[in-house]
Design a protein around this motif. Sequence first.
Motif, PDB file in Angstrom:
ATOM      1  N   GLU A 153      63.530  88.628  11.269  1.00  0.00           N
ATOM      2  CA  GLU A 153      62.436  89.111  10.409  1.00  0.00           C
ATOM      3  C   GLU A 153      61.078  88.898  11.091  1.00  0.00           C
ATOM      4  O   GLU A 153      60.200  89.745  10.992  1.00  0.00           O
ATOM      5  CB  GLU A 153      62.458  88.405   9.052  1.00  0.00           C
ATOM      6  CG  GLU A 153      63.666  88.759   8.187  1.00  0.00           C
ATOM      7  CD  GLU A 153      63.859  90.268   8.021  1.00  0.00           C
ATOM      8  OE1 GLU A 153      62.859  90.982   7.797  1.00  0.00           O
ATOM      9  OE2 GLU A 153      65.013  90.725   8.135  1.00  0.00           O
ATOM     10  N   ASP A 154      60.927  87.767  11.774  1.00  0.00           N
ATOM     11  CA  ASP A 154      59.657  87.492  12.465  1.00  0.00           C
ATOM     12  C   ASP A 154      59.446  88.468  13.619  1.00  0.00           C
ATOM     13  O   ASP A 154      58.349  88.974  13.834  1.00  0.00           O
ATOM     14  CB  ASP A 154      59.634  86.053  13.003  1.00  0.00           C
ATOM     15  CG  ASP A 154      59.619  85.036  11.865  1.00  0.00           C
ATOM     16  OD1 ASP A 154      59.237  85.408  10.741  1.00  0.00           O
ATOM     17  OD2 ASP A 154      60.010  83.882  12.113  1.00  0.00           O
TER      18      ASP A 154
ATOM     19  N   LYS B  38      58.605  91.884  12.253  1.00  0.00           N
ATOM     20  CA  LYS B  38      57.239  91.925  11.737  1.00  0.00           C
ATOM     21  C   LYS B  38      56.252  92.157  12.890  1.00  0.00           C
ATOM     22  O   LYS B  38      55.331  92.972  12.776  1.00  0.00           O
ATOM     23  CB  LYS B  38      56.930  90.613  11.011  1.00  0.00           C
ATOM     24  CG  LYS B  38      55.746  90.691  10.115  1.00  0.00           C
ATOM     25  CD  LYS B  38      55.646  89.455   9.220  1.00  0.00           C
ATOM     26  CE  LYS B  38      54.180  89.256   8.878  1.00  0.00           C
ATOM     27  NZ  LYS B  38      53.714  87.902   9.129  1.00  0.00           N
TER      28      LYS B  38
ATOM     29  N   GLU C  54      53.955  95.569  13.305  1.00  0.00           N
ATOM     30  CA  GLU C  54      52.492  95.481  13.425  1.00  0.00           C
ATOM     31  C   GLU C  54      51.994  96.293  14.612  1.00  0.00           C
ATOM     32  O   GLU C  54      51.006  97.017  14.523  1.00  0.00           O
ATOM     33  CB  GLU C  54      52.114  94.020  13.688  1.00  0.00           C
ATOM     34  CG  GLU C  54      51.411  93.328  12.545  1.00  0.00           C
ATOM     35  CD  GLU C  54      51.158  91.871  12.909  1.00  0.00           C
ATOM     36  OE1 GLU C  54      51.738  91.027  12.216  1.00  0.00           O
ATOM     37  OE2 GLU C  54      50.433  91.605  13.892  1.00  0.00           O
TER      38      GLU C  54
END
Length: 120
Positions: free
Chosen positions: A50-51, A54, A58
């Motif tokens: 998930e990190d 993300k 971005e």
Amino acid sequence: MRIFVEDTFSASHYLRDYKGKCESPHGHNFKVRVEVEGEVKENGMVMDFEDLKKILKEILSLLDHKDLNSIPPFLEKNPTCEHIAEFLMQKLEEKLPSGIRLVLVMVEEKPGQGAIYERR
Ligand SMILES: [Zn+2]
């Protein structure tokens, strides 16, 4: 150990100094694959997917639904898959946590056609 995530973005572009279909403005649904390497930590993960997703999202938001020829660094550089992969490699490296090494960025402009930037 290596882990990977994939995401997509949509954008238009055209190629300068090029004779062929791609000299006219057109769009692609680009697919991007990112592979990173690191130690497997006690929680069993190199990095939380998930990190990583993300961070990728971005960066892709800089390109998504844009006319690539009208934004840096593609004002001068041709917005080819190769140059997009270089751009993403550079942006991702600025954002990854320490201990995580970026090893591969793949940009596919259509199924079966794209560029791979791999760190050795
Ligand atoms: Zn194209």
